[in-house]
Design a protein around this motif. Structure first.
Motif, short mmCIF file in Angstrom:
data_model
loop_
_atom_site.label_atom_id
_atom_site.label_comp_id
_atom_site.label_asym_id
_atom_site.label_seq_id
_atom_site.Cartn_x
_atom_site.Cartn_y
_atom_site.Cartn_z
N ARG A 3 0.84 -1.20 0.00
CA ARG A 3 0.00 0.00 0.00
C ARG A 3 0.87 1.24 0.00
O ARG A 3 1.86 1.32 0.71
CB ARG A 3 -0.89 0.03 1.24
N ALA A 4 0.50 2.17 -0.82
CA ALA A 4 1.24 3.42 -0.86
C ALA A 4 0.94 4.22 0.39
O ALA A 4 -0.19 4.26 0.86
CB ALA A 4 0.84 4.21 -2.09
N ASN A 5 1.97 4.81 0.95
CA ASN A 5 1.77 5.71 2.08
C ASN A 5 2.75 6.86 1.92
O ASN A 5 3.66 6.80 1.12
CB ASN A 5 1.93 4.99 3.42
N ALA B 31 14.68 2.48 0.57
CA ALA B 31 14.35 1.18 1.17
C ALA B 31 12.85 0.98 1.10
O ALA B 31 12.09 1.89 1.44
CB ALA B 31 14.83 1.14 2.61
N VAL B 32 12.42 -0.21 0.68
CA VAL B 32 11.00 -0.53 0.54
C VAL B 32 10.75 -1.91 1.13
O VAL B 32 11.53 -2.83 0.91
CB VAL B 32 10.58 -0.48 -0.94
N LEU B 33 9.65 -2.07 1.84
CA LEU B 33 9.25 -3.34 2.43
C LEU B 33 8.21 -4.01 1.53
O LEU B 33 7.22 -3.39 1.15
CB LEU B 33 8.67 -3.12 3.82
N VAL B 34 8.44 -5.26 1.19
CA VAL B 34 7.53 -6.03 0.32
C VAL B 34 6.41 -6.62 1.17
O VAL B 34 6.66 -7.19 2.23
CB VAL B 34 8.30 -7.16 -0.40
N THR B 35 5.17 -6.47 0.69
CA THR B 35 4.04 -7.12 1.36
C THR B 35 3.28 -7.94 0.33
O THR B 35 3.14 -7.53 -0.82
CB THR B 35 3.09 -6.08 2.00
N GLY B 36 2.81 -9.10 0.74
CA GLY B 36 2.04 -9.95 -0.14
C GLY B 36 2.88 -10.98 -0.87
O GLY B 36 4.10 -10.90 -0.90
N GLY C 275 12.18 -7.66 -17.74
CA GLY C 275 12.81 -8.60 -16.84
C GLY C 275 13.23 -7.99 -15.52
O GLY C 275 13.47 -8.70 -14.55
N ASP C 276 13.31 -6.65 -15.44
CA ASP C 276 13.66 -5.97 -14.20
C ASP C 276 12.52 -6.04 -13.19
O ASP C 276 11.34 -6.01 -13.58
CB ASP C 276 13.96 -4.48 -14.44
N VAL C 277 12.86 -6.11 -11.91
CA VAL C 277 11.86 -5.99 -10.85
C VAL C 277 11.78 -4.51 -10.51
O VAL C 277 12.81 -3.85 -10.31
CB VAL C 277 12.26 -6.83 -9.61
N VAL C 278 10.56 -3.97 -10.46
CA VAL C 278 10.37 -2.53 -10.32
C VAL C 278 9.35 -2.21 -9.23
O VAL C 278 8.56 -3.06 -8.82
CB VAL C 278 9.91 -1.89 -11.66
N LEU D 84 1.04 1.18 -4.39
CA LEU D 84 2.44 1.09 -4.79
C LEU D 84 2.79 -0.39 -4.82
O LEU D 84 2.56 -1.09 -3.83
CB LEU D 84 3.30 1.84 -3.78
N VAL D 85 3.30 -0.91 -5.94
CA VAL D 85 3.51 -2.35 -6.10
C VAL D 85 4.94 -2.69 -6.48
O VAL D 85 5.66 -1.87 -7.04
CB VAL D 85 2.55 -2.94 -7.16
N VAL D 86 5.32 -3.93 -6.18
CA VAL D 86 6.59 -4.51 -6.63
C VAL D 86 6.22 -5.59 -7.64
O VAL D 86 5.53 -6.55 -7.29
CB VAL D 86 7.38 -5.13 -5.46
N LYS D 87 6.66 -5.42 -8.87
CA LYS D 87 6.35 -6.38 -9.94
C LYS D 87 7.52 -6.46 -10.91
O LYS D 87 8.47 -5.70 -10.83
CB LYS D 87 5.11 -5.94 -10.74
#
Length: 117
Positions: free
Chosen positions: A2-4, A17-22, A47-50, A61-64
């Protein structure tokens, strides 16, 4: 993820620094992994993780993984095929940065993978 306000503020710096959730990026990244995101540097490649924001879900806000350029943004997919909360559900996204390393709890580089066809 979640974006904050703190997360979005951190992405204004060259390295954040970003924390991954899910579970959507398992097995590459797992819930609770902490990653470093580069907001500048080389352009994003398939192919990059973004870190990104779907245009249809600006609050999220997502990590994909970047798959291909589309409509001035990126088509994104999660590495976990059982979870479909990616561009298949939300469409094109705008990339905010590229994940360069996981620093906790299992330090290591986050590798590129061949993109989907």
């Amino acid at each position: 993820m979640r974006a904050n306000d703190p997360a979005r503020a951190a992405l204004r710096r060259p390295l954040a620094a970003v924390l991954v959730t899910g579970p959507s990026m398992a097995p590459t990244l797992r819930h609770g992994d902490a990653v470093l995101v580069r907001t500048g540097g080389r352009p994003v490649r398939p192919g990059d993780v973004v870190i990104a924001v779907f245009r249809s879900r600006p609050d999220l806000l997502v990590v994909k993984r970047a798959v291909r350029r589309q409509d001035g943004g990126w088509w994104l997919r999660g590495d976990n095929d059982l979870v479909r909360d990616d561009s298949r559900a939300y469409g094109v996204a705008d990339v905010a940065g590229r994940v360069v390393a996981r620093y906790w709890p299992r330090p290591g580089l986050v590798k590129r993978r061949p993109h989907w066809i």
